[in-house]
Scaffold this motif. Sequence first.
Motif, PDB file in Angstrom:
ATOM      1  N   ARG A  52       0.806  -1.207   0.000  1.00  0.00           N
ATOM      2  CA  ARG A  52       0.000   0.000   0.000  1.00  0.00           C
ATOM      3  C   ARG A  52       0.842   1.261   0.000  1.00  0.00           C
ATOM      4  NH1 ARG A  52      -2.602   0.197   6.177  1.00  0.00           N
ATOM      5  NH2 ARG A  52      -0.765   1.094   7.209  1.00  0.00           N
ATOM      6  N   LEU A  53       0.220   2.320  -0.479  1.00  0.00           N
ATOM      7  CA  LEU A  53       0.741   3.675  -0.377  1.00  0.00           C
ATOM      8  C   LEU A  53      -0.268   4.504   0.411  1.00  0.00           C
ATOM      9  CD1 LEU A  53       2.085   4.395  -3.991  1.00  0.00           C
ATOM     10  CD2 LEU A  53       3.406   3.756  -1.970  1.00  0.00           C
ATOM     11  N   THR A  54       0.228   5.527   1.091  1.00  0.00           N
ATOM     12  CA  THR A  54      -0.624   6.313   1.978  1.00  0.00           C
ATOM     13  C   THR A  54      -0.481   7.795   1.691  1.00  0.00           C
ATOM     14  OG1 THR A  54      -0.490   4.652   3.742  1.00  0.00           O
ATOM     15  CG2 THR A  54      -1.089   6.900   4.393  1.00  0.00           C
ATOM     16  N   ALA A  55      -1.579   8.506   1.766  1.00  0.00           N
ATOM     17  CA  ALA A  55      -1.578   9.964   1.656  1.00  0.00           C
ATOM     18  C   ALA A  55      -2.665  10.502   2.579  1.00  0.00           C
ATOM     19  CB  ALA A  55      -1.803  10.410   0.214  1.00  0.00           C
ATOM     20  N   THR A  56      -2.680  11.802   2.756  1.00  0.00           N
ATOM     21  CA  THR A  56      -3.635  12.428   3.664  1.00  0.00           C
ATOM     22  C   THR A  56      -4.655  13.233   2.883  1.00  0.00           C
ATOM     23  OG1 THR A  56      -1.968  12.575   5.409  1.00  0.00           O
ATOM     24  CG2 THR A  56      -3.913  13.973   5.639  1.00  0.00           C
ATOM     25  N   ALA A  57      -5.931  13.024   3.206  1.00  0.00           N
ATOM     26  CA  ALA A  57      -7.012  13.817   2.614  1.00  0.00           C
ATOM     27  C   ALA A  57      -7.519  14.809   3.644  1.00  0.00           C
ATOM     28  CB  ALA A  57      -8.150  12.909   2.156  1.00  0.00           C
ATOM     29  N   ALA A  58      -8.017  15.933   3.162  1.00  0.00           N
ATOM     30  CA  ALA A  58      -8.472  16.992   4.065  1.00  0.00           C
ATOM     31  C   ALA A  58      -9.682  16.553   4.885  1.00  0.00           C
ATOM     32  CB  ALA A  58      -8.808  18.254   3.267  1.00  0.00           C
ATOM     33  N   HIS A  84     -30.501  -3.261  13.797  1.00  0.00           N
ATOM     34  CA  HIS A  84     -30.162  -4.553  14.415  1.00  0.00           C
ATOM     35  C   HIS A  84     -29.330  -4.390  15.687  1.00  0.00           C
ATOM     36  CE1 HIS A  84     -31.501  -5.839  10.455  1.00  0.00           C
ATOM     37  NE2 HIS A  84     -31.660  -7.047  10.967  1.00  0.00           N
ATOM     38  N   GLY A  85     -29.226  -3.165  16.189  1.00  0.00           N
ATOM     39  CA  GLY A  85     -28.601  -2.939  17.485  1.00  0.00           C
ATOM     40  C   GLY A  85     -27.098  -3.103  17.516  1.00  0.00           C
ATOM     41  N   TYR A  86     -26.448  -2.892  16.395  1.00  0.00           N
ATOM     42  CA  TYR A  86     -24.993  -2.989  16.350  1.00  0.00           C
ATOM     43  C   TYR A  86     -24.347  -1.612  16.490  1.00  0.00           C
ATOM     44  CZ  TYR A  86     -25.037  -7.854  14.710  1.00  0.00           C
ATOM     45  OH  TYR A  86     -25.182  -9.202  14.608  1.00  0.00           O
ATOM     46  N   LYS A  87     -23.045  -1.645  16.730  1.00  0.00           N
ATOM     47  CA  LYS A  87     -22.221  -0.441  16.744  1.00  0.00           C
ATOM     48  C   LYS A  87     -21.161  -0.590  15.651  1.00  0.00           C
ATOM     49  CE  LYS A  87     -19.035   2.186  19.736  1.00  0.00           C
ATOM     50  NZ  LYS A  87     -17.864   2.063  18.846  1.00  0.00           N
ATOM     51  N   GLN A  88     -20.990   0.459  14.866  1.00  0.00           N
ATOM     52  CA  GLN A  88     -19.964   0.442  13.824  1.00  0.00           C
ATOM     53  C   GLN A  88     -18.628   0.884  14.401  1.00  0.00           C
ATOM     54  OE1 GLN A  88     -20.750   2.972  10.424  1.00  0.00           O
ATOM     55  NE2 GLN A  88     -18.579   3.055   9.870  1.00  0.00           N
ATOM     56  N   ASN A  89     -17.553   0.185  14.001  1.00  0.00           N
ATOM     57  CA  ASN A  89     -16.216   0.527  14.475  1.00  0.00           C
ATOM     58  C   ASN A  89     -15.363   1.045  13.311  1.00  0.00           C
ATOM     59  OD1 ASN A  89     -16.905  -0.424  17.039  1.00  0.00           O
ATOM     60  ND2 ASN A  89     -16.261  -2.505  16.542  1.00  0.00           N
ATOM     61  N   GLY A  90     -15.123   2.348  13.304  1.00  0.00           N
ATOM     62  CA  GLY A  90     -14.206   2.913  12.324  1.00  0.00           C
ATOM     63  C   GLY A  90     -14.786   3.016  10.914  1.00  0.00           C
ATOM     64  N   PHE A  91     -13.872   3.260   9.967  1.00  0.00           N
ATOM     65  CA  PHE A  91     -14.253   3.435   8.575  1.00  0.00           C
ATOM     66  C   PHE A  91     -14.471   2.074   7.900  1.00  0.00           C
ATOM     67  CE2 PHE A  91     -11.863   7.247   9.609  1.00  0.00           C
ATOM     68  CZ  PHE A  91     -12.587   8.253   8.994  1.00  0.00           C
ATOM     69  N   ALA A  92     -15.205   2.095   6.809  1.00  0.00           N
ATOM     70  CA  ALA A  92     -15.397   0.879   6.018  1.00  0.00           C
ATOM     71  C   ALA A  92     -14.125   0.548   5.241  1.00  0.00           C
ATOM     72  CB  ALA A  92     -16.550   1.069   5.037  1.00  0.00           C
ATOM     73  N   GLU A 124      -8.032   5.926   8.012  1.00  0.00           N
ATOM     74  CA  GLU A 124      -7.812   6.146   9.444  1.00  0.00           C
ATOM     75  C   GLU A 124      -7.980   7.620   9.755  1.00  0.00           C
ATOM     76  OE1 GLU A 124      -4.312   4.423  11.397  1.00  0.00           O
ATOM     77  OE2 GLU A 124      -3.818   3.558   9.441  1.00  0.00           O
ATOM     78  N   PRO A 125      -8.589   7.939  10.897  1.00  0.00           N
ATOM     79  CA  PRO A 125      -8.670   9.355  11.280  1.00  0.00           C
ATOM     80  C   PRO A 125      -7.301   9.864  11.706  1.00  0.00           C
ATOM     81  CG  PRO A 125      -9.497   7.965  13.037  1.00  0.00           C
ATOM     82  CD  PRO A 125      -9.202   7.051  11.879  1.00  0.00           C
ATOM     83  N   THR A 126      -7.079  11.135  11.480  1.00  0.00           N
ATOM     84  CA  THR A 126      -5.854  11.759  11.966  1.00  0.00           C
ATOM     85  C   THR A 126      -6.249  13.115  12.547  1.00  0.00           C
ATOM     86  OG1 THR A 126      -3.597  12.423  11.366  1.00  0.00           O
ATOM     87  CG2 THR A 126      -5.271  12.615   9.638  1.00  0.00           C
ATOM     88  N   GLU A 127      -5.468  14.149  12.381  1.00  0.00           N
ATOM     89  CA  GLU A 127      -5.748  15.426  13.035  1.00  0.00           C
ATOM     90  C   GLU A 127      -6.991  16.092  12.454  1.00  0.00           C
ATOM     91  OE1 GLU A 127      -2.358  17.914  12.819  1.00  0.00           O
ATOM     92  OE2 GLU A 127      -1.012  16.511  13.810  1.00  0.00           O
ATOM     93  N   GLY A 128      -7.856  16.581  13.344  1.00  0.00           N
ATOM     94  CA  GLY A 128      -9.040  17.299  12.902  1.00  0.00           C
ATOM     95  C   GLY A 128      -9.906  16.436  12.009  1.00  0.00           C
ATOM     96  N   ASP A 129     -10.297  16.996  10.860  1.00  0.00           N
ATOM     97  CA  ASP A 129     -11.118  16.265   9.899  1.00  0.00           C
ATOM     98  C   ASP A 129     -10.285  15.429   8.943  1.00  0.00           C
ATOM     99  OD1 ASP A 129     -13.539  17.259  10.852  1.00  0.00           O
ATOM    100  OD2 ASP A 129     -13.467  19.026   9.559  1.00  0.00           O
ATOM    101  N   GLN A 130      -8.978  15.540   9.030  1.00  0.00           N
ATOM    102  CA  GLN A 130      -8.118  14.858   8.066  1.00  0.00           C
ATOM    103  C   GLN A 130      -8.205  13.338   8.213  1.00  0.00           C
ATOM    104  OE1 GLN A 130      -4.175  16.519   8.649  1.00  0.00           O
ATOM    105  NE2 GLN A 130      -4.593  18.171   7.213  1.00  0.00           N
ATOM    106  N   VAL A 131      -7.973  12.671   7.078  1.00  0.00           N
ATOM    107  CA  VAL A 131      -8.071  11.213   7.032  1.00  0.00           C
ATOM    108  C   VAL A 131      -6.849  10.658   6.312  1.00  0.00           C
ATOM    109  CG1 VAL A 131      -9.394   9.266   6.110  1.00  0.00           C
ATOM    110  CG2 VAL A 131     -10.590  11.273   6.993  1.00  0.00           C
ATOM    111  N   LEU A 132      -6.244   9.623   6.894  1.00  0.00           N
ATOM    112  CA  LEU A 132      -5.186   8.894   6.201  1.00  0.00           C
ATOM    113  C   LEU A 132      -5.835   7.941   5.205  1.00  0.00           C
ATOM    114  CD1 LEU A 132      -2.656   7.970   9.045  1.00  0.00           C
ATOM    115  CD2 LEU A 132      -2.459   9.778   7.340  1.00  0.00           C
TER     116      LEU A 132
END
Length: 273
Positions: free
Chosen positions: A133-139, A239-247, A177-185
């Motif tokens: 994988r490669l990673t970058a940051t989105a606003a 169905h009474g579930y809790k979502q964990n994180g991003f899809a 993945e969440p990062t600072e503020g609204d930014q997303v990895l």
Amino acid sequence: MFNIGDFARLGRVSVRMLRHYDAVGLLPPAHVDPSSGYRFYTAVQLQRLNRLVALKDLGLTLEQVRVVLDEKLSVEQLHGMLSLRRAELRQQILADESRLRRVEARLRAIEREGAMPTDDIVVKPVPAVRVARLTATAASYEPEDIGPVIQPLYPELIARMERAGVGFAGPGVATYEPTEGDQVLVHAGVTVAVEPSDRFEFEVVDLPALAEAATIVHRGRMDDVDATYQAVATWIEAHGYKQNGFAREVYLQYGEGDPADWITELQLEITKP
């Protein structure tokens, strides 16, 4: 010399516009008959008219056009400037088309409110998977911020894998993945079957297994994914579930052929509170 009507037809502009260009000093006629006031133009003035119309059509104001024309740019300089502006306009068109698709997706989601289908949602465990994988940051996680970040990552990742002699062992997998503020990895990944190595120009990581995930197949562009996400959200809450994180986005068939046939599986980790 040509009278104003003939010159307008040759230049594919209106007589009214020629009179306006004369009035503002951008393209005065070569000769004005003192007795009749008729305007006459020469063939060489078509060169200035071509430049004037091209610059105006590219969005410059008439005052900006005047500055460019008075600087007497060379053909090469003018071509370079117009080519750059053309590229900007094409990029704007692509951005507008993407925005239009997002608006249409929101409208479809609104139309389906209260009646979102949940029959296609499957709850299952998701095994661990190894990805390059490669990673970058989105606003932000908004589509207009994610798309321009993730789209160039995949061609670059594939090019680096080819240089390293690493082949595909399965579909593409995007994670966030969440990062600072609204930014997303933004992690653009491809399933592989190699060990991590310092010689690679990319990461090789193991995405952990998900004990339980609500999954749904989305067909079409990811610009149109809003209604699919909201169908999952409706099911999770009902169905009474809790979502964990991003899809996780698993690209089973994506990027080639008719976009209507593209297939992405969304995997959302869920737990009981």
